[in-house]
Design a protein around this motif. Structure first.
Motif, mmCIF file in Angstrom:
data_model
loop_
_atom_site.group_PDB
_atom_site.id
_atom_site.type_symbol
_atom_site.label_atom_id
_atom_site.label_comp_id
_atom_site.label_asym_id
_atom_site.label_seq_id
_atom_site.Cartn_x
_atom_site.Cartn_y
_atom_site.Cartn_z
ATOM 1 N N MET A 153 0.812 -1.212 0.000
ATOM 2 C CA MET A 153 0.000 0.000 0.000
ATOM 3 C C MET A 153 0.844 1.260 0.000
ATOM 4 O O MET A 153 0.306 2.360 0.168
ATOM 5 C CB MET A 153 -0.927 0.010 1.219
ATOM 6 C CG MET A 153 -1.836 -1.202 1.342
ATOM 7 S SD MET A 153 -3.078 -1.266 0.023
ATOM 8 C CE MET A 153 -4.210 -0.013 0.592
ATOM 9 N N ILE A 154 2.150 1.119 -0.170
ATOM 10 C CA ILE A 154 3.024 2.295 -0.201
ATOM 11 C C ILE A 154 2.668 3.132 -1.423
ATOM 12 O O ILE A 154 2.546 2.628 -2.536
ATOM 13 C CB ILE A 154 4.504 1.870 -0.250
ATOM 14 C CG1 ILE A 154 4.888 1.159 1.057
ATOM 15 C CG2 ILE A 154 5.414 3.079 -0.494
ATOM 16 C CD1 ILE A 154 6.298 0.618 1.072
ATOM 17 N N GLY A 155 2.506 4.431 -1.210
ATOM 18 C CA GLY A 155 2.108 5.339 -2.280
ATOM 19 C C GLY A 155 0.624 5.642 -2.274
ATOM 20 O O GLY A 155 0.179 6.553 -2.958
ATOM 21 N N ARG A 156 -0.161 4.895 -1.476
ATOM 22 C CA ARG A 156 -1.591 5.139 -1.368
ATOM 23 C C ARG A 156 -1.852 6.185 -0.289
ATOM 24 O O ARG A 156 -1.030 6.411 0.607
ATOM 25 C CB ARG A 156 -2.341 3.851 -1.020
ATOM 26 C CG ARG A 156 -2.179 2.723 -2.008
ATOM 27 C CD ARG A 156 -2.982 2.966 -3.260
ATOM 28 N NE ARG A 156 -2.913 1.832 -4.175
ATOM 29 C CZ ARG A 156 -3.398 1.837 -5.399
ATOM 30 N NH1 ARG A 156 -3.991 2.923 -5.855
ATOM 31 N NH2 ARG A 156 -3.290 0.779 -6.170
ATOM 32 N N GLU A 157 -3.034 6.803 -0.382
ATOM 33 C CA GLU A 157 -3.426 7.737 0.660
ATOM 34 C C GLU A 157 -3.643 6.983 1.968
ATOM 35 O O GLU A 157 -4.053 5.824 1.984
ATOM 36 C CB GLU A 157 -4.709 8.460 0.262
ATOM 37 C CG GLU A 157 -4.560 9.355 -0.959
ATOM 38 C CD GLU A 157 -5.831 10.128 -1.253
ATOM 39 O OE1 GLU A 157 -6.652 10.304 -0.322
ATOM 40 O OE2 GLU A 157 -6.008 10.543 -2.410
ATOM 41 N N LYS A 158 -3.407 7.688 3.088
ATOM 42 C CA LYS A 158 -3.543 7.045 4.396
ATOM 43 C C LYS A 158 -4.992 6.619 4.652
ATOM 44 O O LYS A 158 -5.245 5.594 5.271
ATOM 45 C CB LYS A 158 -3.072 7.997 5.501
ATOM 46 C CG LYS A 158 -1.565 8.216 5.502
ATOM 47 C CD LYS A 158 -1.151 9.090 6.676
ATOM 48 C CE LYS A 158 0.376 9.275 6.702
ATOM 49 N NZ LYS A 158 0.812 10.118 7.851
#
Length: 720
Positions: free
Chosen positions: A370-375
């Motif tokens: 999920m790196i690069g996704r919104e929190k």
């Protein structure tokens, strides 16, 4: 007459004229001087009547020979205004012609024999006049005036030049008795294919068909639907359609969709109307390549677009290319928006937990995928992994955001170029219209609306400027039309309207010029199954190779061609295309005569006969094809062979167009037609193209125009 004998010979001297002259002389003598024929005056009048009757019969036979010889070299002029085009409720007018049979093959074979050359080739005086035209063109004055006299296109000119149509006039001149050729309207549901190379009359034939389709009414007084796809943009075709729509009182239902001129074009959403939500993904992903390794990416693109379309519909938004492209690039925003919509209905307190999870997230505890996704997206994923929520749309969006961002971008890489083609510049305003903008005067249409209104639509796709975008838009329109045809086939045209009768179908005339540039896999079901919904496709293209090159599969190309029951073959340059017609025709026997003579010496020295001789006329038959591919290649412009009504072969020539005095168009369409004439040039004069229309100079801002004029004036003053 020669027609009453086994061997027909019409290329010969008109010997019947000798009989006519003798009968005329005898009739005159019988009236003026009956005593010269040993007749009294009363018998003289009776003999004159008999001679006149026999002379009239022989004059009729002589006229057949003379007219046949004239038609072999030059056909009679055939001109018709659009106002005079006959419009029938039962039949489609094509032109003048005749049904081709064994007699015509026999006559055509005779024209190639050397003894008949003087009846077929132009006379010596005609060839001399043409040579003088060439030599006197650059001669000093006043000799060039003689050239105009020789080229005078009038029956009074004995060396009148042939019309600039090329080909062999004998192909049509072998039958003096022409009739009006028509096609029963019931045969049009089987679809029609028109093949012909560039500038040989395909557009003229299209104008002839479209004129009748626009003006035709059924028994109840209702018009038919007319949809014309014109990839290159023909200004004369647009003008003809508007004039005929106005003449029929249908200018209120006339729509122009043109990618090259979006400011004056109607708007259209290719994915805004559907029977099943999955059709949106099919129309978009269906244009991607499905060959080899691309098949997997195409299937993923279909699934991904289907997820987005389902979410948009659940959110109450109408899908269009801009929305789909926006969410393909950034799926996170749609995931968050749909989750808000879903939890607001089912679990209003869920957002409190999601916000708490979002506050605890940082770079250290962020999942690797999920790196690069919104929190917030990560928090939603964590919440949904803990709480069992069964919503198919939410599950689909969740599966999309689980992919690693870089991996996800790779698998949708084939989808983004297609969406870019459909949403770049002002084209986005046409294909993704803003339904809430009431200040935009450009109408918005869809195919069901067009069919219900019995409207006339001109679709200009500007393929000469951008073939990729034209093909993408054309494929989308075809796919949408196939979907509408499927709905009509099941429920009828007026399904859902109050008081509607179920199962009503109306003729939907679809004319696709250069359809090889527009077609894809979605075109096959249109010609294969569209007839059940009333769709009548008339497709125009150059060669069979164009269809095969576009589809990329010979079997599919054969499948497309096999669904056209009516074939119109104009002049083509590809032998394989000509053989599509000639291989479907039988062989026939043609007769030929030969003179055989000989002499034999006598071996008896004491006999009274020194030799014997004999002379024979032999009649032989040879089996030959009804027509050869070479005959199709040699067709003049505006003529065709037609295989219609169950395989009947007709030879047809179309009427030449004559200008109508009342061809008036509104100002915006006049400007559009003028722009199209400036922008689009014939293939033969491409070097004379000026590129951008000159009127674009006037669209610059006033201050830039002033600077441009000052700079131009300064350059002229500085020039020596």
């Amino acid at each position: 007459m020669g027609q009453r004998h086994a061997v027909e010979v019409l290329l010969r001297p008109a010997v019947e004229l000798y009989t006519v002259a003798a009968c005329a002389t005898a009739a005159c003598l019988s009236v003026i001087a009956p005593w010269s024929l040993a007749l009294n005056p009363r018998l003289g009048w009776a003999a004159a009547a008999a001679f006149s009757a026999f002379g009239a019969v022989r004059w009729r036979d002589a006229r057949v020979i003379l007219r046949y010889r004239r038609n072999i070299r030059r056909l009679p002029r055939y001109v018709m205004t659009s106002r005079d085009v006959p419009v029938s409720q039962q039949r489609l007018f094509i032109g003048k012609g005749f049904r081709w049979d064994q007699r015509h093959t026999h006559r055509l074979m005779q024209t190639y024999r050397p003894e008949f050359r003087r009846y077929v080739e132009p006379a010596a005086i005609y060839r001399t006049a043409r040579r003088l035209e060439e030599r006197l063109e650059f001669a000093p004055a006043p000799l060039p005036r003689l050239v105009k006299l020789l080229a005078w296109d009038s029956p009074l000119n004995p060396v009148r030049p042939l019309p600039p149509v090329g080909g062999l006039p004998r192909l049509h001149g072998i039958e003096p008795q022409e009739v009006d050729v028509t096609l029963p309207l019931g045969e049009r549901v089987g679809h029609s294919l028109v093949l012909g190379t560039t500038r040989v009359g395909k557009t003229r034939l299209a104008e002839l068909f479209i004129t009748q389709d626009i003006r035709r009414r059924n028994a109840a007084g209702e018009f038919e639907v007319v949809i014309v796809f014109d990839p290159k943009g023909d200004a004369d075709l647009l003008k003809r359609m508007y004039v005929e729509a106005k003449r029929a009182g249908r200018e209120g239902e006339f729509y122009v969709f043109h990618l090259g001129w979006p400011d004056v074009s109607a708007r259209y959403n290719a994915v805004g109307r559907f029977g099943r939500i999955s059709e949106v993904a099919t129309r978009i992903a269906g244009q991607l390549s499905g060959e080899g390794n691309s098949a997997a990416f195409r299937e993923f693109a279909w699934r991904f677009v289907n997820i987005i379309a389902r979410a948009l519909v659940e959110l109450g938004q109408r899908p269009d290319y801009l929305l789909i492209q926006r969410h393909v690039i950034n799926i996170d925003a749609l995931f968050i928006e749909y989750a808000q919509h879903y939890f607001a209905r089912t679990e209003p307190k869920a957002w409190e937990i999601i916000v708490q999870l979002e506050a605890r997230l940082n770079d250290k505890n962020m999942p690797r995928n999920m790196i690069g996704r919104e929190k917030r997206v990560v928090a939603l994923e964590q919440y949904l992994s803990q709480v069992r929520v069964y919503d198919p749309v939410l599950d689909g969006l969740r599966s999309a955001v689980r992919y690693d961002r870089t991996y996800f971008d790779k698998i949708v890489a084939s989808l983004l170029p297609l969406l870019e083609k459909l949403t770049t510049g002002k084209i986005a305003q046409l294909l993704a219209p803003n339904y809430s903008d009431l200040d935009d005067p450009r109408p918005i249409f869809d195919w069901m609306q067009i069919i219900r209104k019995r409207a006339v639509v001109y679709v200009g796709l500007d393929a000469l400027s951008d073939a990729e975008v034209a093909a993408a838009v054309g494929n989308s329109m075809f796919s949408d039309l196939v979907s509408v045809a499927g709905h009509i086939y099941k429920f009828g045209v007026d399904d859902g309207l109050p008081g509607a009768a179920s199962g009503i179908k109306i003729p939907i005339n679809v004319h696709a010029d250069e359809f090889n540039e527009l077609m894809g896999d979605e075109f096959i079901p249109m010609v294969n199954k569209g007839g059940g919904a009333g769709v009548q496709v008339t497709a125009y293209t150059q060669t069979l190779s164009d269809i095969e090159a576009r589809i990329g599969n010979r079997a599919k190309a054969g499948q497309v061609v096999g669904n056209f029951n009516n074939l119109f073959m104009l002049r083509v340059r590809e032998t394989a295309t000509a053989e599509l017609l000639t291989r479907q025709l039988p062989k026939v026997d043609v007769y030929a005569t030969s003179l055989v003579s000989g002499a034999t010496d006598s071996s008896d020295p004491r006999g009274n006969t020194a030799f014997t001789s004999n002379t024979q006329d032999r009649v032989s038959s040879t089996s030959v094809p009804l027509i050869e591919p070479a005959h199709v290649v040699a067709l003049p412009k505006g003529q065709c062979f037609a295989l219609i009504e169950g395989g009947n072969l007709w030879k047809i020539r179309m009427p030449l167009p004559a200008p109508d005095p009342d061809e008036i168009m509104p100002t915006d369409l006049q400007q559009l037609a003028g722009y199209m004439r400036q922008r689009y040039t014939d293939a033969g004069g491409w070097w004379e193209s000026q590129g951008v229309p000159a009127l674009q100079e006037q669209t610059l801002p006033a201050d830039l125009m002033d600077d441009f004029r000052q700079m131009t004036n300064g350059n002229e003053a500085a020039a020596p």
